[in-house]
Design a protein around this motif. Sequence first.
Motif, short mmCIF file in Angstrom:
data_model
loop_
_atom_site.label_atom_id
_atom_site.label_comp_id
_atom_site.label_asym_id
_atom_site.label_seq_id
_atom_site.Cartn_x
_atom_site.Cartn_y
_atom_site.Cartn_z
N ASP A 452 0.83 -1.20 0.00
CA ASP A 452 0.00 0.00 0.00
C ASP A 452 0.87 1.25 0.00
OD1 ASP A 452 -2.89 -1.06 0.41
OD2 ASP A 452 -1.68 -2.17 1.86
N ILE A 453 1.97 1.18 0.75
CA ILE A 453 2.95 2.27 0.79
C ILE A 453 4.33 1.66 0.55
CG2 ILE A 453 4.03 4.07 2.17
CD1 ILE A 453 1.20 4.80 1.55
N VAL A 454 5.10 2.27 -0.36
CA VAL A 454 6.50 1.87 -0.58
C VAL A 454 7.38 3.04 -0.18
CG1 VAL A 454 8.23 1.12 -2.25
CG2 VAL A 454 5.85 0.36 -2.49
N LEU A 455 8.39 2.75 0.64
CA LEU A 455 9.30 3.79 1.14
C LEU A 455 10.72 3.54 0.61
CD1 LEU A 455 8.01 3.88 4.82
CD2 LEU A 455 7.45 5.47 2.96
N PRO A 456 11.44 4.60 0.26
CA PRO A 456 12.75 4.44 -0.39
C PRO A 456 13.85 4.09 0.61
CG PRO A 456 12.24 6.76 -0.14
CD PRO A 456 11.03 6.02 0.35
N ALA A 457 14.67 3.10 0.25
CA ALA A 457 15.73 2.62 1.12
C ALA A 457 17.11 2.96 0.55
CB ALA A 457 15.62 1.10 1.30
#
Length: 716
Positions: A452-457
């Motif tokens: 649902d949410i993708v966060l940058p690593a």
Amino acid sequence: MTIDDRPVTRTVHGACHHDCPDSCGWTVTVQDGLVDDHDSTPTRAVAVKLRGNPDHPFSRGELCPKVNRFLDRVYDPERILHPLRRVGPKGSGEFERITWNDALAEIGTRLNEVIATHGPEALLPYSDAGNQSLLSMFGAGGRFFNHLGATQLTRAICGVVVGAGASMTNGSGASLEATEMVHSKLIVLWGTNTRLTNRHLWPTIEQARRDGARLVVIDPIRTLTAEAVDPARGDRFVQPLPGTDIAMMLAMMHVIIRDELHDADWVTDHTLGFDELREAVADWTPARAAAVCGLDAAVIESLAVDVATTPGTALRTLIGPEHHENGAMFFRTLACLPALTGAWRHRGGGMSRSVGYWTESQIDFDALNRPDLTPTNADGSPPRTVNMSRLGEVLTTMDGVDHSAIHAMIVWNCNPLVTTPNAELTRRGLERDDLFTVVHEQFLTDTARYADIVLPATTQIEADDIVFPWGHLWVAYNEAAVAPMGESCNNTELFRRIARSMGLDEPLLHDDDETLMRVALPTIDIDELRSERWIRSPYPTDGRPFGDPDGDTPIPTPSGRVEFASDVLESMGQPRVPTFVQPVESIGGDPALAARFPVQLLTPKHHARFLNSGYSHLPGHGPAEGAPFVELCASDAEERGLVDGDVATVHNDRASIEVAVKVTDRLRPGVAAVPFGWWGSQHRDGKVANSLTSDTLTDWGGGVAYSDTLVEITRR
């Protein structure tokens, strides 16, 4: 392009973080003041070269084909640099860019709602070894999930079973450090493809061979390492059927005891249960084991004699053999051999596996993860624990009911839809509309497509960390070479931000990385490590882990002896002594199942440019390795009307996949291989090798029997 045409170049030292025993040292050349077209930041420092550090005491300047092109990964145009919100169906890969504030607001609200409605156990952490550095793997999320009382995750999909098995014989996972094999006279590589997956150890083995050591390779696949066997030098390749190695070990011990080749003094002084072992192997003649393993009895007989009569015999193994239903028993049984022969007396002798026992003993895991923060349930019980290898079950039919108690999941440091067995069941779980999923990633992986949410690593060159190897003793400091790309953050910062978004004010959830490093490593001077770049972990000075059992290197079992017979195992409901149990899902197992699916499938690491699921999507890696395929021998192909280059369906009750056929002489009849690591987008039908694999757990240790998978192969 440079600022004022005056580039400033500097060198930054670091270490590879990958799920690999070699943990190589590297140097990064950085130019300050360059324009980065990808990020459009006119004064950003840019890494322009990454090479092996020639001063590193183990890797000595060489990097593998993957990491030599690591900067391609850092600066790939498909990299995720900003938070994303899903706008299409789960799995569609349709996302919109949002701000961190918006992402965190939604995450905080949704997680608090899940906990308020379903309780904290409705939240599942899911991570593995995508980055094996201290903070990235061990220090990220532990405090956060413990404080909340979330469901606990057993992370034993790879590597844990080895120690769990060996410790039932030796009392711990302590083993021979691999470079000590330079002193060995016989090196047995048992279920490990050293030249591919542990390449920096190979020079040590080659030096031992130049000094007269012989080489034995035991593997169900004729691997790259097996190709190095030279019969003219006394080397040999032994190819048992998958999952039958324990039967061969029992027969070897039968021969050693029968012919009185065991070290009677060492056995008397330092072992427990010899009489029980002798009785257990009495019926395991070489002929009986040969029938089980598909070998010539003379091969087993002569190998037993060589192992027993060659001082300085090293039995080297790694992870592969644990992926059977009898995986822990493999290592428990293998550990009996050097005790029986007295190999621990000799430098270069004994059993060699991961050295995580030596390197990671310096980590205070409780100080890092603070289990004391964990609340109990209303009935006084701790939060439930689930096994990561059963993710599909956890997300679909937990506790035997046709729904899951998990309503939110945070995924970092892994891509479970490619790496976890029974992947299609996992996919069905990820498709649930009532499951809120957050994924912290560098690329839009198969798993991230369902978020649902993708966060940058960040990548390894964008954050300070400390690398604890499991293939050698040199702990290394990894210095950030450049600032985080775009809006990416490292794993520890991720959980600090999520904690703030949920209104969690426990101070321990907000410790910075420097604090975490120092509390986790009370015996290591962080400043010295940072300055010196690497330090050697403690290890017996004479090179023998159990060379002095009555003195400096005691055997840490309950009895103080190597235990051929184990009360602990008996209390667990396991056999007291080494025992072979044929895996159910194998060609020698359940006859009805084998009649329907007569081919045993292996899913090995095969591609030099891949590391698990981490590189196949990159333009400089995947295309160079071709495409997914099923490998089988000529007789099995002919029986099915298949020729090289055909497209076949590989199927069982879990799934089916379509792959090209590759006919080789590397496999025995009845055994096939589909190398894993390719993403769904690179398969013809969107599925992956692990769509087929078994999620049956190992006998103990919590691992999973990937390699006990039966299939049929038919023309498409």
